[in-house]
Design a protein around this motif. Structure first.
Motif, mmCIF file in Angstrom:
data_model
loop_
_atom_site.group_PDB
_atom_site.id
_atom_site.type_symbol
_atom_site.label_atom_id
_atom_site.label_comp_id
_atom_site.label_asym_id
_atom_site.label_seq_id
_atom_site.Cartn_x
_atom_site.Cartn_y
_atom_site.Cartn_z
ATOM 1 N N LEU A 43 0.972 -1.143 -0.048
ATOM 2 C CA LEU A 43 -0.087 -0.030 0.024
ATOM 3 C C LEU A 43 0.712 1.407 -0.168
ATOM 4 O O LEU A 43 1.663 1.491 0.956
ATOM 5 C CB LEU A 43 -1.026 0.074 1.120
ATOM 6 C CG LEU A 43 -1.823 1.168 1.280
ATOM 7 C CD1 LEU A 43 -2.810 1.538 0.319
ATOM 8 C CD2 LEU A 43 -2.648 1.052 2.628
ATOM 9 N N LEU A 44 0.582 2.030 -1.078
ATOM 10 C CA LEU A 44 1.659 3.239 -1.069
ATOM 11 C C LEU A 44 0.868 4.571 -0.535
ATOM 12 O O LEU A 44 -0.420 4.742 -0.612
ATOM 13 C CB LEU A 44 1.666 3.619 -2.455
ATOM 14 C CG LEU A 44 2.775 2.658 -3.330
ATOM 15 C CD1 LEU A 44 2.689 3.004 -4.876
ATOM 16 C CD2 LEU A 44 3.895 2.246 -2.636
ATOM 17 N N VAL A 45 1.540 5.232 0.244
ATOM 18 C CA VAL A 45 0.854 6.467 1.111
ATOM 19 C C VAL A 45 1.513 7.741 0.753
ATOM 20 O O VAL A 45 2.666 7.782 0.798
ATOM 21 C CB VAL A 45 0.874 6.346 2.440
ATOM 22 C CG1 VAL A 45 0.035 7.236 3.173
ATOM 23 C CG2 VAL A 45 0.110 4.865 2.860
ATOM 24 N N GLY A 46 1.004 8.448 -0.216
ATOM 25 C CA GLY A 46 1.498 9.904 -0.447
ATOM 26 C C GLY A 46 1.194 10.924 0.622
ATOM 27 O O GLY A 46 -0.106 11.048 0.803
ATOM 28 N N THR A 47 2.125 11.606 1.153
ATOM 29 C CA THR A 47 1.937 12.522 2.471
ATOM 30 C C THR A 47 2.468 13.901 2.003
ATOM 31 O O THR A 47 3.172 14.201 0.954
ATOM 32 C CB THR A 47 2.565 12.067 3.546
ATOM 33 O OG1 THR A 47 3.838 12.075 3.324
ATOM 34 C CG2 THR A 47 2.248 10.527 3.894
ATOM 35 N N GLY A 48 2.022 15.017 2.696
ATOM 36 C CA GLY A 48 2.254 16.249 2.529
ATOM 37 C C GLY A 48 3.265 16.819 3.462
ATOM 38 O O GLY A 48 3.531 16.229 4.610
ATOM 39 N N ASP A 49 3.996 17.845 3.323
ATOM 40 C CA ASP A 49 5.079 18.340 4.277
ATOM 41 C C ASP A 49 4.577 19.015 5.424
ATOM 42 O O ASP A 49 5.301 19.881 6.201
ATOM 43 C CB ASP A 49 6.141 19.167 3.586
ATOM 44 C CG ASP A 49 5.505 20.358 3.047
ATOM 45 O OD1 ASP A 49 4.358 21.016 3.271
ATOM 46 O OD2 ASP A 49 6.405 21.128 2.339
ATOM 47 N N VAL A 50 3.108 19.188 5.548
ATOM 48 C CA VAL A 50 2.478 20.041 6.792
ATOM 49 C C VAL A 50 3.154 21.553 6.724
ATOM 50 O O VAL A 50 2.794 22.147 7.819
ATOM 51 C CB VAL A 50 2.407 19.228 7.953
ATOM 52 C CG1 VAL A 50 1.511 18.168 7.755
ATOM 53 C CG2 VAL A 50 3.561 19.083 8.548
ATOM 54 N N ALA A 51 3.620 22.208 5.748
ATOM 55 C CA ALA A 51 4.123 23.558 5.531
ATOM 56 C C ALA A 51 5.102 23.701 6.697
ATOM 57 O O ALA A 51 5.462 24.527 7.322
ATOM 58 C CB ALA A 51 3.072 24.536 5.720
ATOM 59 N N ASP A 52 6.099 22.594 6.923
ATOM 60 C CA ASP A 52 7.025 22.717 7.765
ATOM 61 C C ASP A 52 8.382 22.259 6.994
ATOM 62 O O ASP A 52 8.483 21.400 6.506
ATOM 63 C CB ASP A 52 7.018 21.509 8.900
ATOM 64 C CG ASP A 52 7.928 21.258 9.896
ATOM 65 O OD1 ASP A 52 9.129 21.894 9.591
ATOM 66 O OD2 ASP A 52 7.711 21.271 11.130
ATOM 67 N N GLY A 53 9.238 23.238 7.193
ATOM 68 C CA GLY A 53 10.469 23.334 6.099
ATOM 69 C C GLY A 53 11.379 22.220 6.453
ATOM 70 O O GLY A 53 12.070 21.915 5.532
ATOM 71 N N GLY A 54 11.485 21.791 7.639
ATOM 72 C CA GLY A 54 12.341 20.556 7.965
ATOM 73 C C GLY A 54 11.960 19.007 7.720
ATOM 74 O O GLY A 54 12.479 18.014 7.545
ATOM 75 N N VAL A 55 10.494 19.082 7.340
ATOM 76 C CA VAL A 55 9.909 17.547 6.953
ATOM 77 C C VAL A 55 10.225 16.724 5.994
ATOM 78 O O VAL A 55 10.526 15.739 5.945
ATOM 79 C CB VAL A 55 8.314 17.845 7.335
ATOM 80 C CG1 VAL A 55 7.545 16.506 6.701
ATOM 81 C CG2 VAL A 55 8.058 18.068 8.674
ATOM 82 N N ALA A 56 10.331 17.351 4.554
ATOM 83 C CA ALA A 56 10.419 16.714 3.520
ATOM 84 C C ALA A 56 11.708 16.051 3.313
ATOM 85 O O ALA A 56 11.807 14.990 2.654
ATOM 86 C CB ALA A 56 10.184 17.694 2.184
ATOM 87 N N GLN A 57 12.802 16.840 3.850
ATOM 88 C CA GLN A 57 14.104 16.029 3.763
ATOM 89 C C GLN A 57 14.543 15.322 4.722
ATOM 90 O O GLN A 57 15.871 14.627 4.693
ATOM 91 C CB GLN A 57 15.162 17.291 3.535
ATOM 92 C CG GLN A 57 14.981 17.810 2.035
ATOM 93 C CD GLN A 57 15.256 16.960 1.222
ATOM 94 O OE1 GLN A 57 16.203 16.007 0.855
ATOM 95 N NE2 GLN A 57 14.515 17.003 -0.135
#
Length: 392
Positions: free
Chosen positions: A192-206
């Protein structure tokens, strides 16, 4: 007005009438230059043999429906961001599916979002939702975004949580609900693939430890999870290309460069707005990140706010067979991308019959009957589930 009074199905006779009306008023021209309607690029195979499309309303009266899935028997399951499942049965009747949403966190862009049926749904009646959840049903403190597994009764009257949550700990923006994701799809190998957002937090995506700004791979039986890709801003769509193993993610850019990305295990897609703030002036793909993977498609300026996506298959679709279709929110239509075998972009255009006629389009799904099913996202109880098929 109660939901059951607002959600009306269009019966077979009414569908036939709608198709006759549409046959007289639908523009049959084919889409054109990048990200805009019109004539297709010179030499496009879509120019000569693209089918005219008929559009019919299957059910209406929804409020911000987020996703749609189709069961093997033809039943369509729709969810709404503020909470609620609705089943549209093969005979056209509409049924509210009772379910517990007492802990739902619905704020801004976050709420009840992605929806996917288990590949063995015909045997286990199991499906999955991705939604904002609170600590409990009595407080206003949001805990996270979670993937929850449900089973639905044989008559589609009720759904029961069976893994609550299957996956927890996906971050949520407690103040605004911004960039909550969250799309679900099954990979060819059953993950099951789950695509998520970075919740507008600069440190989350990386941050490889954070579950936001990622595509996750999840064992649907155990909930065991792993970060598959990172460096995403706000994943709104996932599409699996049959027979190829390719998976494409759709995500929103800031003031430019919405993206479609071909996912690779361990891949970094370059969104890096900074750990000390949230700088949205940076490129969607930061080439300074070693190995950052460029997008297959990018909107440039203006953005279109792409959302759900599906691959279109079937000889009845003529030159549209094989296209990747992407729902457009701000762009108010459906974008068609023709890709080569390696997933590189060959051509892009918009489906003319859907161009600006139904407002914002949130999700697009090719059903088991070969037709396309779309949900609009205009709000105010005015949204609809649409069926799109080649004119015969």
């Amino acid at each position: 007005m109660p939901p059951t009074a607002r959600k009306l199905a269009v019966g077979p006779c009414m569908v036939a009438l709608l198709l006759l009306v549409l046959a007289g008023c639908t523009d049959t021209a084919v889409g054109g230059p990048p990200a805009s309607p019109g004539a297709p690029p010179p030499g496009s195979s879509a120019a000569a043999v693209a089918p005219a499309l008929d559009v019919a309303v299957v059910a209406e009266g929804f409020d911000h429906p987020w996703d749609v899935a189709q069961a093997p028997d033809g039943t369509l399951l729709v969810d709404e961001r503020s909470g609620g499942f609705t089943a549209v049965l093969p005979d056209g009747s509409v049924r509210d599916v009772r379910a517990d949403f007492g802990d739902l966190f619905a704020q801004g862009e976050t709420g009840l979002m992605g929806l996917s049926l288990d590949p063995a749904f015909g045997q286990n009646r199991r499906f999955y939702s991705c939604q904002g959840v609170r600590w409990d049903g009595r407080t206003s403190l949001p805990a996270s975004i979670a993937v929850i597994a449900w089973t639905v009764s044989d008559d589609w009257s009720s759904a029961t949580r069976v893994a609550d949550p299957l996956v927890g700990g996906i971050p949520v923006n407690a103040r605004t609900g911004r960039h909550g994701g969250c799309r679900l799809a099954f990979a060819p190998d059953g993950a099951l693939l789950v695509g998520t957002g970075d919740v507008a937090d600069g440190g989350v995506a990386q941050d490889p430890r954070a579950l936001g700004g990622k595509v996750l791979r999840v064992d649907p039986a155990t909930g065991e999870r792993a970060v598959w890709t990172l460096g995403h801003r706000n994943v709104q769509g996932l599409a699996v290309r049959a027979g190829s193993g390719q998976v494409f993610a759709v995500e929103h850019g800031p003031d430019r460069d919405d993206e479609v990305n071909l996912l690779q295990a361990g891949g970094n897609y370059g969104w890096n707005p900074g750990g000390g703030g949230y700088d949205e002036s940076v490129p969607m793909t930061d080439r300074g990140i070693p190995g950052a993977i460029p997008a297959v498609w990018s909107s440039g300026v203006p953005t279109l706010a792409p959302s759900g996506a599906t691959f279109l298959e079937g000889q009845e679709w003529g030159a549209y067979d094989g296209l990747l279709l992407v729902a457009l929110l701000k762009g108010q239509g459906v974008l068609a991308l023709r890709l080569d075998d390696d997933g590189a972009l060959v051509e892009q255009f918009r489906l003319p019959e859907l161009e600006g006629r139904y407002g914002r389009i949130r999700s697009v799904l090719q059903g088991s009957d070969g037709a396309l099913y779309l949900t609009t996202d205009n709000g105010g109880g005015e949204d609809a589930l649409l069926r799109v098929a080649p004119r015969r």
